[in-house]
Scaffold this motif. Sequence first.
Motif, PDB file in Angstrom:
ATOM      1  N   ALA A 135       0.851  -1.189   0.000  1.00 43.14           N
ATOM      2  CA  ALA A 135       0.000   0.000   0.000  1.00 43.14           C
ATOM      3  C   ALA A 135       0.888   1.241   0.000  1.00 43.14           C
ATOM      4  CB  ALA A 135      -0.900  -0.006   1.234  1.00 43.14           C
ATOM      5  N   LEU A 136       0.628   2.173  -0.908  1.00 48.15           N
ATOM      6  CA  LEU A 136       1.363   3.430  -0.929  1.00 48.15           C
ATOM      7  C   LEU A 136       0.737   4.375   0.089  1.00 48.15           C
ATOM      8  CD1 LEU A 136       2.192   2.080  -3.652  1.00 48.15           C
ATOM      9  CD2 LEU A 136       2.540   4.397  -4.479  1.00 48.15           C
ATOM     10  N   SER A 137       1.562   5.149   0.748  1.00 49.99           N
ATOM     11  CA  SER A 137       1.096   6.070   1.789  1.00 49.99           C
ATOM     12  C   SER A 137       1.242   7.512   1.316  1.00 49.99           C
ATOM     13  CB  SER A 137       1.906   5.855   3.082  1.00 49.99           C
ATOM     14  OG  SER A 137       1.711   4.573   3.568  1.00 49.99           O
ATOM     15  N   PRO A 138       0.215   8.065   0.703  1.00 48.99           N
ATOM     16  CA  PRO A 138       0.333   9.437   0.184  1.00 48.99           C
ATOM     17  C   PRO A 138       0.436  10.494   1.277  1.00 48.99           C
ATOM     18  CG  PRO A 138      -1.914   8.639  -0.033  1.00 48.99           C
ATOM     19  CD  PRO A 138      -1.095   7.483   0.448  1.00 48.99           C
ATOM     20  N   GLU A 139       0.055  10.143   2.500  1.00 49.57           N
ATOM     21  CA  GLU A 139       0.088  11.143   3.568  1.00 49.57           C
ATOM     22  C   GLU A 139       1.480  11.352   4.155  1.00 49.57           C
ATOM     23  OE1 GLU A 139      -0.954   7.193   5.441  1.00 49.57           O
ATOM     24  OE2 GLU A 139      -1.679   8.279   3.719  1.00 49.57           O
ATOM     25  N   TRP A 140       2.448  10.506   3.822  1.00 52.56           N
ATOM     26  CA  TRP A 140       3.808  10.635   4.343  1.00 52.56           C
ATOM     27  C   TRP A 140       4.711  11.244   3.281  1.00 52.56           C
ATOM     28  CZ3 TRP A 140       5.207   9.752   9.301  1.00 52.56           C
ATOM     29  CH2 TRP A 140       4.290   9.077  10.100  1.00 52.56           C
ATOM     30  N   LYS A 141       5.539  12.200   3.678  1.00 51.91           N
ATOM     31  CA  LYS A 141       6.505  12.838   2.794  1.00 51.91           C
ATOM     32  C   LYS A 141       7.904  12.601   3.353  1.00 51.91           C
ATOM     33  CE  LYS A 141       3.581  14.970   0.062  1.00 51.91           C
ATOM     34  NZ  LYS A 141       3.406  14.570  -1.301  1.00 51.91           N
ATOM     35  N   LEU A 142       8.836  12.350   2.481  1.00 51.92           N
ATOM     36  CA  LEU A 142      10.230  12.136   2.867  1.00 51.92           C
ATOM     37  C   LEU A 142      10.873  13.479   3.217  1.00 51.92           C
ATOM     38  CD1 LEU A 142      12.795  10.324   2.999  1.00 51.92           C
ATOM     39  CD2 LEU A 142      13.135  10.900   0.576  1.00 51.92           C
ATOM     40  N   CYS A 143      11.549  13.540   4.350  1.00 48.62           N
ATOM     41  CA  CYS A 143      12.341  14.709   4.727  1.00 48.62           C
ATOM     42  C   CYS A 143      13.805  14.307   4.621  1.00 48.62           C
ATOM     43  CB  CYS A 143      12.037  15.140   6.157  1.00 48.62           C
ATOM     44  SG  CYS A 143      10.342  15.680   6.386  1.00 48.62           S
ATOM     45  N   ARG A 144      14.618  15.179   4.041  1.00 42.68           N
ATOM     46  CA  ARG A 144      16.026  14.849   3.836  1.00 42.68           C
ATOM     47  C   ARG A 144      16.873  16.081   4.093  1.00 42.68           C
ATOM     48  NH1 ARG A 144      17.017  11.987  -1.554  1.00 42.68           N
ATOM     49  NH2 ARG A 144      16.366  10.222  -0.300  1.00 42.68           N
ATOM     50  N   MET A 145      17.978  15.875   4.785  1.00 40.55           N
ATOM     51  CA  MET A 145      18.941  16.932   5.034  1.00 40.55           C
ATOM     52  C   MET A 145      20.303  16.375   4.635  1.00 40.55           C
ATOM     53  SD  MET A 145      19.497  19.030   8.614  1.00 40.55           S
ATOM     54  CE  MET A 145      17.780  19.473   8.765  1.00 40.55           C
ATOM     55  N   THR A 146      20.984  17.040   3.705  1.00 41.46           N
ATOM     56  CA  THR A 146      22.289  16.578   3.238  1.00 41.46           C
ATOM     57  C   THR A 146      23.240  17.746   3.071  1.00 41.46           C
ATOM     58  OG1 THR A 146      21.704  16.789   0.907  1.00 41.46           O
ATOM     59  CG2 THR A 146      21.255  14.662   1.926  1.00 41.46           C
ATOM     60  N   GLY A 147      24.495  17.418   2.826  1.00 35.46           N
ATOM     61  CA  GLY A 147      25.496  18.416   2.460  1.00 35.46           C
ATOM     62  C   GLY A 147      25.605  19.571   3.425  1.00 35.46           C
ATOM     63  N   GLU A 148      25.637  20.780   2.862  1.00 34.97           N
ATOM     64  CA  GLU A 148      25.818  21.992   3.660  1.00 34.97           C
ATOM     65  C   GLU A 148      24.694  22.188   4.673  1.00 34.97           C
ATOM     66  OE1 GLU A 148      26.718  25.569   1.488  1.00 34.97           O
ATOM     67  OE2 GLU A 148      28.018  24.464   0.097  1.00 34.97           O
ATOM     68  N   ALA A 149      23.466  21.887   4.299  1.00 36.44           N
ATOM     69  CA  ALA A 149      22.346  22.053   5.229  1.00 36.44           C
ATOM     70  C   ALA A 149      22.534  21.150   6.446  1.00 36.44           C
ATOM     71  CB  ALA A 149      21.017  21.735   4.547  1.00 36.44           C
TER      72      ALA A 149
END
Length: 158
Positions: A135-149
């Motif tokens: 089942a795909l979960s459209p209510e969840w979004k990926l958060c990502r922090m990389t590099g300089e941030a």
Amino acid sequence: MIRLATAHDVPAILQLIRALADYEKLSHQVVVTETQLREHLFGPRPYAEVLLAEDAGQVVGYALFFHSYSTFLGRPSLYLEDLFVLPEQRGKGHGKALLARLARLAVDRGCGRFEWMVLDWNTPAIQFYESLGAALSPEWKLCRMTGEALERFAATAA
């Protein structure tokens, strides 16, 4: 045949990672080396595991996965980071066999769930996963922090 990878498989794993990046049009993001993979997969503190799909003695696909933890379930989860089968080997059951072996590992290891992400444009993969009961979960979004941030935010820690 599906099997756990060994340190001897690192060159093949790296080739498959590069092939996945080519497929996803993200080759420019691949900076991992064989040395890093060997250390991170087979060193004193492995961060992930890899299953390989073989056909006639040739490695044709892989699944890289690791455990996370569900605080709500109070149980480990199995997270699939990468699943890839060479384009010319698709349709032969390798992807399904890799996923089935991962599901078996999740159950055997007492995991409360088995999760992964799929790119929104990858319609064939989405249809394949849904056909297996995912089942795909459209209510969840990926958060990502990389590099300089990531570096900048890490510097704010006391």
